[in-house]
Design an enzyme around this catalytic site. Structure first.
Site, short mmCIF file in Angstrom:
data_model
loop_
_atom_site.label_atom_id
_atom_site.label_comp_id
_atom_site.label_asym_id
_atom_site.label_seq_id
_atom_site.Cartn_x
_atom_site.Cartn_y
_atom_site.Cartn_z
N HIS A 56 0.87 -1.17 0.00
CA HIS A 56 0.00 0.00 0.00
C HIS A 56 0.91 1.22 0.00
O HIS A 56 2.02 1.16 0.55
CB HIS A 56 -0.83 0.08 1.28
CG HIS A 56 -1.76 -1.06 1.52
ND1 HIS A 56 -1.38 -2.19 2.18
CD2 HIS A 56 -3.05 -1.23 1.19
CE1 HIS A 56 -2.40 -3.02 2.25
NE2 HIS A 56 -3.44 -2.47 1.65
N ASP A 59 2.37 1.81 3.37
CA ASP A 59 3.28 0.80 3.94
C ASP A 59 4.72 1.28 3.73
O ASP A 59 5.62 0.90 4.47
CB ASP A 59 3.15 -0.55 3.23
CG ASP A 59 1.77 -1.17 3.39
OD1 ASP A 59 1.06 -0.79 4.33
OD2 ASP A 59 1.42 -2.05 2.57
N MET A 90 2.69 -5.77 -7.76
CA MET A 90 1.36 -5.20 -7.47
C MET A 90 1.50 -4.06 -6.46
O MET A 90 2.32 -4.11 -5.56
CB MET A 90 0.46 -6.31 -6.91
CG MET A 90 -0.91 -5.89 -6.45
SD MET A 90 -0.99 -5.37 -4.72
CE MET A 90 -1.64 -6.85 -3.94
N GLU A 183 -10.92 -6.49 -5.14
CA GLU A 183 -10.90 -7.54 -4.11
C GLU A 183 -12.12 -7.43 -3.21
O GLU A 183 -12.34 -6.41 -2.55
CB GLU A 183 -9.61 -7.41 -3.29
CG GLU A 183 -9.52 -8.42 -2.15
CD GLU A 183 -8.20 -8.33 -1.41
OE1 GLU A 183 -7.25 -7.70 -1.92
OE2 GLU A 183 -8.14 -8.90 -0.30
N LYS A 185 -14.64 -8.61 -0.01
CA LYS A 185 -14.62 -9.17 1.35
C LYS A 185 -16.01 -8.91 1.92
O LYS A 185 -16.55 -7.82 1.73
CB LYS A 185 -13.53 -8.47 2.16
CG LYS A 185 -13.29 -9.04 3.55
CD LYS A 185 -12.12 -8.33 4.22
CE LYS A 185 -11.85 -8.91 5.60
NZ LYS A 185 -10.73 -8.23 6.28
N GLU A 219 -9.70 -13.63 -2.66
CA GLU A 219 -8.88 -14.02 -1.51
C GLU A 219 -9.53 -15.22 -0.83
O GLU A 219 -10.73 -15.19 -0.54
CB GLU A 219 -8.73 -12.86 -0.52
CG GLU A 219 -8.02 -13.31 0.75
CD GLU A 219 -7.58 -12.19 1.67
OE1 GLU A 219 -7.04 -11.19 1.16
OE2 GLU A 219 -7.78 -12.32 2.89
N HIS A 222 -11.48 -14.45 2.38
CA HIS A 222 -12.69 -13.64 2.23
C HIS A 222 -13.86 -14.48 1.75
O HIS A 222 -15.01 -14.27 2.17
CB HIS A 222 -12.43 -12.47 1.28
CG HIS A 222 -11.38 -11.52 1.80
ND1 HIS A 222 -10.95 -10.44 1.09
CD2 HIS A 222 -10.69 -11.51 2.97
CE1 HIS A 222 -10.04 -9.78 1.80
NE2 HIS A 222 -9.86 -10.43 2.94
N ASP A 247 -5.14 -13.77 -3.80
CA ASP A 247 -4.62 -13.64 -2.43
C ASP A 247 -4.80 -14.97 -1.71
O ASP A 247 -5.93 -15.40 -1.41
CB ASP A 247 -5.37 -12.53 -1.67
CG ASP A 247 -4.79 -11.15 -1.96
OD1 ASP A 247 -3.85 -11.05 -2.78
OD2 ASP A 247 -5.26 -10.17 -1.35
N ASP A 257 -11.31 -12.33 11.44
CA ASP A 257 -10.50 -12.23 10.22
C ASP A 257 -9.10 -12.79 10.50
O ASP A 257 -8.25 -12.09 11.05
CB ASP A 257 -10.44 -10.74 9.84
CG ASP A 257 -9.73 -10.50 8.53
OD1 ASP A 257 -9.30 -11.47 7.88
OD2 ASP A 257 -9.60 -9.32 8.17
N ASP A 259 -6.52 -14.48 8.53
CA ASP A 259 -5.32 -14.31 7.69
C ASP A 259 -4.22 -15.31 8.03
O ASP A 259 -3.05 -14.95 8.16
CB ASP A 259 -4.77 -12.88 7.80
CG ASP A 259 -5.60 -11.88 7.00
OD1 ASP A 259 -6.28 -12.29 6.04
OD2 ASP A 259 -5.56 -10.69 7.34
N ASP A 289 -1.45 -13.24 1.23
CA ASP A 289 -1.97 -12.12 2.01
C ASP A 289 -2.34 -12.65 3.39
O ASP A 289 -3.51 -12.88 3.69
CB ASP A 289 -3.18 -11.50 1.31
CG ASP A 289 -3.59 -10.20 2.00
OD1 ASP A 289 -2.88 -9.79 2.92
OD2 ASP A 289 -4.61 -9.62 1.59
C1 GLT Z 1 -5.89 -5.93 4.20
C2 GLT Z 1 -6.99 -6.81 3.66
C3 GLT Z 1 -6.46 -7.55 2.52
C4 GLT Z 1 -6.21 -6.71 1.31
C5 GLT Z 1 -5.11 -5.77 1.50
C6 GLT Z 1 -5.03 -4.87 0.31
S1 GLT Z 1 -5.11 -4.96 3.01
O1 GLT Z 1 -4.92 -6.70 4.83
O2 GLT Z 1 -7.49 -7.67 4.67
O3 GLT Z 1 -7.24 -8.65 2.20
O4 GLT Z 1 -5.80 -7.54 0.25
O5 GLT Z 1 -5.60 -3.62 0.51
MN MN Z 2 -6.28 -9.59 0.47
MN MN Z 3 -7.95 -10.46 4.05
#
Ligand code: GLT
Ligand code: MN
Ligand code: MN
Length: 365
Positions: A56, A59, A90, A183, A185, A219, A222, A247, A257, A259, A289
């Protein structure tokens, strides 16, 4: 040990600065790891064998940095990437952290916020282009609601369309050649986020001025959060020519969430996903991600990053084994034959499980 599972550049494994640089904050606890300067993140990624780093805008460049400061930081970062042989495939924009975005960015009711969001994204595109990125991800983390009293949701969609159209125009004007990856979510950090699934974005894209420039970035986590099958989302995107990015991570449905490290929660669905990407010949980045558990130090972060890539490569090998397994292939072929009542999927799935669990010899045929 052979190097079958050693990541190489042609695997196109990438990580966001925000992934290996995640400091382990959550809504109930503060950071547990020291900040990881971007140049050190690049070194860490090179050390573990990654190919690319994504970011980002903020970042890398703090939100209040002067132009002079910005240029110094960018130069230093480019130097680190060149030194370590890491590319930037990216780039994306942070439209969720600053309190000004608390009620959305492109969909905010406040025209000044919408204008700022566009401006900020264009600057992030300048940065991405300077770093050589060809893909620009848009994740609308704050484009959503807690209460639908705030606006009509169709108005939000119109605003989102205007925003994406303007960004496409900007990329064309500047000759940046970006491909935008939207993307989805379903929720977190808002109660509900517009465009909750990859399928929703696939319906939105044809309504844009430049649909050919816009695809999706599904993702794993998500889709799992929405209780959906990520393979089906990825396959629909692929079939539509819209799988611009992916992702990879993991998530147990119905939880926060998470991750998690790729493949760590749902091995079987990770297997089908890797098999699909490899079978169809997806040649874009495989972006992880995700982030390390909050219990870890930076050695644990290395373990996390290595684990994502190693699991991918192991599953890729299992996919090849599955494709070459005569008994499995015979069952697949038979399932298409007319006149059989039982379809043999119980046996097929059990063989798949045994292959994944490692009790089906690699030379099984
Ligand atoms: C954040 C989000 C991710 C996105 C990122 C890109 S930021 O961590 O949960 O899934 O891909 O903005
Ligand atoms: Mn993501
Ligand atoms: Mn995510």
């Amino acid at each position: 040990m052979s190097d079958r599972y050693t990541p190489r550049p042609e695997h196109k494994f990438s990580f966001g600065l925000w992934t290996v640089g995640n400091r382990g904050r959550d809504p109930f606890g503060d950071a547990v790891r020291d900040p990881l300067p971007p140049v050190d993140a690049v070194a860490l990624l090179a050390e573990v064998g990654a190919w690319g780093v994504n970011l980002h805008d903020n970042d890398l460049v703090p939100i209040g940095a002067s132009l002079f400061e910005r240029d110094r930081i960018v130069k230093e970062f480019i130097g680190a990437c060149l030194r370590h042989g890491i590319v930037v495939p990216m780039a994306t924009v942070n439209l969720f952290y600053d309190p000004v975005f608390r009620d959305g960015a492109f969909t905010s009711n406040d025209a000044r916020v919408r204008a700022y969001a566009l401006e900020k994204t264009m600057r992030a595109m300048d940065l991405g282009a300077e770093l050589g990125a060809g893909i620009f991800v848009l994740w609308g983390g704050r484009e959503g609601t807690e209460t639908d009293a705030c606006r009509r949701p169709d108005e939000a969609i119109k605003r989102l369309r205007e925003g994406v159209n303007a960004l496409c125009r900007y990329s064309i004007d500047r000759k940046y050649g970006f491909r935008f990856a939207l993307e989805a979510k379903p929720n977190e950090p808002r109660g509900d986020i517009y465009m909750a699934t990859t399928g929703a974005y696939l319906g939105f894209i044809p309504t844009l001025d430049h649909p050919e420039m816009v695809g999706v970035n599904p993702e794993v986590a998500h889709e799992h959060m929405a209780g959906l099958n990520v393979l089906h989302a990825v396959a629909q995107a692929w079939e539509a020519g819209k799988l611009f990015h992916v992702d990879l991570n993991d998530q147990v449905p119905g939880r926060y969430d998470q991750d998690f490290r790729f493949g760590s929660a749902n091995v079987k669905s990770a297997f089908w996903l890797v098999k699909f990407l490899e079978d169809v010949g997806y040649d874009g980045p495989r972006h992880f991600d995700a982030h390390a558990y909050r219990t870890e130090d930076y050695d644990g972060v290395r373990d996390f990053a290595r684990g994502c890539m190693r699991t991918y490569l192991i599953l890729r090998e299992r996919a090849r084994q599955w494709n070459a397994d005569a008994e499995i292939q015979a069952l697949v072929a038979e399932s298409g034959q007319r006149g059989r009542q039982g379809l043999g999927y119980e046996r097929l799935d059990q063989l798949t499980m045994e292959l994944l669990l490692g009790v089906r010899g690699e030379d099984a045929s």
